[in-house]
Motif scaffolding. Structure first.
Motif: not given
Length: 699
Positions: A151-154, A166-167, A250-255
């Motif tokens: 995703l980071s590359y895209y 986005k990621i 938790s990764c998603a909620l960090a944003v």
């Protein structure tokens, strides 16, 4: 980008350790030809089941892949979703497959090791269990790390802040494939194992009066196969899904909490620390010969406690380094989840182990018959829900407040999500203490079927009895983490809907008041679907067990010399019946999980789905604990009587306890553990189809 390399290195290290443990187990010898023969039959039966299950499930995944691909072309879901759905399902199934292959190669070796000493038997079975635990967490981290890189590359042309949004938006949907496979593996394996177990007990123990694992019983191989496909393959897929789900939520909620890339990286760092701690702590699990149940339990606890202490201490420095002292409250959220997991495990043990009064009192009820035993078991299961609910509630409150939720609501939600990561951070060792149980159970069955010295069976029985307690503890741990993860997913669902509405220029705002009819109806449906799902899974076990009962009776009647031990039973027919029955029930049960949130969303809209998820989480959490603990207590009450109290084996009390155990089997090994997957899968489906709810909902 550097942090993800560290995560991938942690995952690879875990897989290398798992390979080392596998090699170590395979070096052990199955010294007896009879042991090799029985072990091979169990292995062939387990392989046949998984081959048929994966073949059937692959059709479901193919259909869903086409649906998601079509929706992605129409712009309703991400183009990555169809592929991540398949990959997530594959990896979830792979963890179960690896676990089962190791377990079926370790059972006979554990029997042979038990000829030498109790510690040797524990060492072989626990090493095998540790493979399952480490593979689950390592493959989970590998999946998330590689997904991030892709995703980071895209999105490389976007600014860092926009790129991480986005990621995180994409990665939160990646768990739906793992959840789907976990549900099928848990339900399919649970139906198989409990149909065989119930059928074998009702005809063998109750009607024919022959011992457990007697080779004359035609269902005995199916019962041992079931331990592997349900309690190892199913459990591996289940906890892989829980582990991945807690991290990505938790990764998603960090944003949304404004923590950007640092908040995204934090749960991954904690997870890597957990992998390292789990590997280190496995070397401390050992016992002396003639160890008591208390000493055996102490040995396993030593491993989990050492791992927990390492995570508790190390997480402080990770939070301090990544987020700074101004966000140190998030460390206490991690600590809160870790402590909640330990406490839930302890109180699950209290209610299900025959070392404590609740299960011993339950065994006493067999003096007045089966009816009072059933009443007592249900009562025990109901009261056992109170403490875990209070523990999780306090953990949620502490995590929310200490992470800064009173000042920033989104930060509080992140604290709740990362507390689930804290609870599951030691999964590598916790799952090892759970997974070794079915291996020890199989080893005891092999010892009985090959007429080993009574001392060998005594040693394997000691490990098996402890395995029942650690299995119940593991289920309580999984259910508790599911509740926290489901809460995080509900928060992610709300964020996702608001983001879609904002970007798509929809005029939508949540009204989550309990007086809103959409929310209220959703709550009712969410509670109801738990009971419908439970009914379908219990009924499936009952129907499959009935077929096994008929088949075992037929063989006892029609095979000359079977009851005298002069002829061999047709084991393959019972394995085949269990396999066919479990697969036949899967699709209708899967449809309940997938279609319920979609239908509710299209009719009641996003508000109704929020109610559905809340109702399912609250009800499912309590029902899952009730079933898991009641089933575990019935099982251990039977084993307590078999140890020599209340008349011992063959007594009226024992016969009543066997019937109670057959009722508890689908409670603790089919329905209860499957509910925690159901509530998370519905949350994932709601997040994935959020755009459709906004476009086409009646409300």
């Amino acid at each position: 980008m550097d942090f993800i390399i560290f995560v991938l290195l942690g995952a690879v290290l875990g897989l290398i350790f798992a390979a080392y443990q596998i090699n170590s187990v395979l070096k052990e010898r199955e010294e007896d030809e009879k042991i090799k023969s029985i072990s091979r039959k169990i292995r062939e039966g387990a392989d046949a089941f998984l081959k048929r299950q994966y073949k059937g499930v692959s059709i479901f995944f193919l259909v869903m892949f086409v649906i998601f691909l079509a929706l992605s072309f129409l712009g309703y879901v991400s183009i990555f979703l169809p592929f991540s759905f398949v990959i997530g399902g594959f990896l979830s199934g792979l963890t179960g497959f690896i676990g089962m292959k190791v377990a079926t190669n370790a059972n006979g070796r554990t029997t042979s090791a038990a000829k030498k000493s109790l510690n040797d038997a524990l060492r072989v079975s626990f090493k095998s269990g540790s493979v399952i635990g480490i593979v689950v967490v390592s493959l989970g981290l590998l999946y998330i790390g590689l997904s991030y890189l892709v995703l980071s590359y895209y999105f490389k042309d976007l600014a860092e802040t926009e790129r991480i949004v986005k990621i995180s938006t994409n990665i939160v949907t990646f768990g739906i494939g793992a959840s789907s496979m976990a549900l099928f593996a848990r339900v399919g394996g649970g139906i198989f194992t409990k149909a065989a177990d119930v059928g074998a007990d009702l005809v063998g123990k109750v009607e024919a009066g022959i011992p457990e694992d007697d080779p004359r019983n035609p269902a005995v191989i199916a019962d041992n196969v079931g331990d592997n496909v349900g309690d190892v393959a199913g459990m591996g897929a289940d906890l892989y899904e829980s582990y991945v789900g807690s991290i990505i939520s938790s990764c998603a909620l960090a944003v949304s909490a404004g923590l950007s890339i640092k908040g995204f990286a934090l749960p991954l760092f904690v997870a890597v620390l957990g992998v390292l701690a789990s590997i280190f702590s496995t070397f401390f699990v050992k016992v002396k010969e003639d160890a008591s149940q208390k000493n055996l339990l102490k040995a396993l606890r030593k491993g989990t406690y050492i791992s927990g202490i390492i995570v508790a201490l190390g997480s402080f420095f990770i939070v301090k380094e990544v987020l700074g002292m101004e966000n140190i409250g998030i460390y206490f959220s991690i600590l809160s989840g870790l402590l909640a997991g330990i406490l839930i495990g302890y109180f699950t043990e209290f209610y299900t182990s025959d070392s404590y009064s609740p299960t011993r009192k339950l065994a006493e009820t067999t003096k007045t018959g089966t009816g009072t035993l059933i009443i007592g078991g249900l009562s025990l299961g109901m009261i056992s829900t109170a403490i875990p609910v209070v523990i999780v509630s306090i953990s949620v409150l502490i995590s929310f407040i200490l992470s800064g939720g009173l000042k920033d609501f989104s930060l509080g939600l992140y604290g709740i999500a990362i507390s689930a990561v804290g609870m599951l951070s030691t999964l590598g060792i916790t799952l090892a203490t759970d997974a070794y149980g079915p291996i020890a159970d199989n080893a005891g069955g092999i010892a009985e079927m090959t007429n080993q010295d009574p001392e060998v069976r005594k040693r394997t029985d000691a490990l098996d009895a402890l395995g029942n307690t650690t299995a119940a503890t593991g289920k309580g741990f999984a259910i508790g983490s599911a509740a926290l993860t489901a809460l995080a997913f509900i928060a992610s669902y709300k964020d996702s809907i608001e983001s879609i509405a904002k970007n798509g220029a929809f005029e939508f705002a949540f009204d989550l008041s309990i007086l809103n009819p959409q929310v209220l109806i959703g709550l009712f449906i969410g509670a109801m679907v738990i009971f419908v799902f439970s009914s379908k899974t219990m009924d499936a076990v009952g129907r499959a067990a009935s077929e096994i009962v008929v088949e075992v009776r037929r063989q006892f009647k029609e095979i000359p010399g079977l009851m005298e031990g002069k002829a061999e039973a047709d084991y393959a027919s019972c394995v085949d019946i269990c396999t066919k029955s479990s697969q036949k029930e899967l699709i209708p049960i899967g449809i309940i999980a997938i279609l319920t949130p979609v239908i509710v969303g299209l009719v009641l809209g996003p508000n109704g789905v929020a109610g559905l998820l809340a109702g399912a989480t609250i009800t499912g959490f309590s029902v899952a604990i009730l079933m898991s603990n009641a089933g575990g207590a019935w099982d251990n009450a039977k084993k307590y009587i078999e140890s020599g109290v209340l008349g011992g084996k063959g007594s009226d009390c024992h016969k009543a306890a066997v019937v109670g155990d057959t009722v508890g089997d689908p409670f603790k090994d089919t329905t209860g553990p499957s509910i925690n997957i159901l509530i998370k899968l519905m949350s994932m489906v709601a997040i994935v189809f959020g755009s459709l709810f906004l476009h086409f909902s009646i409300f």
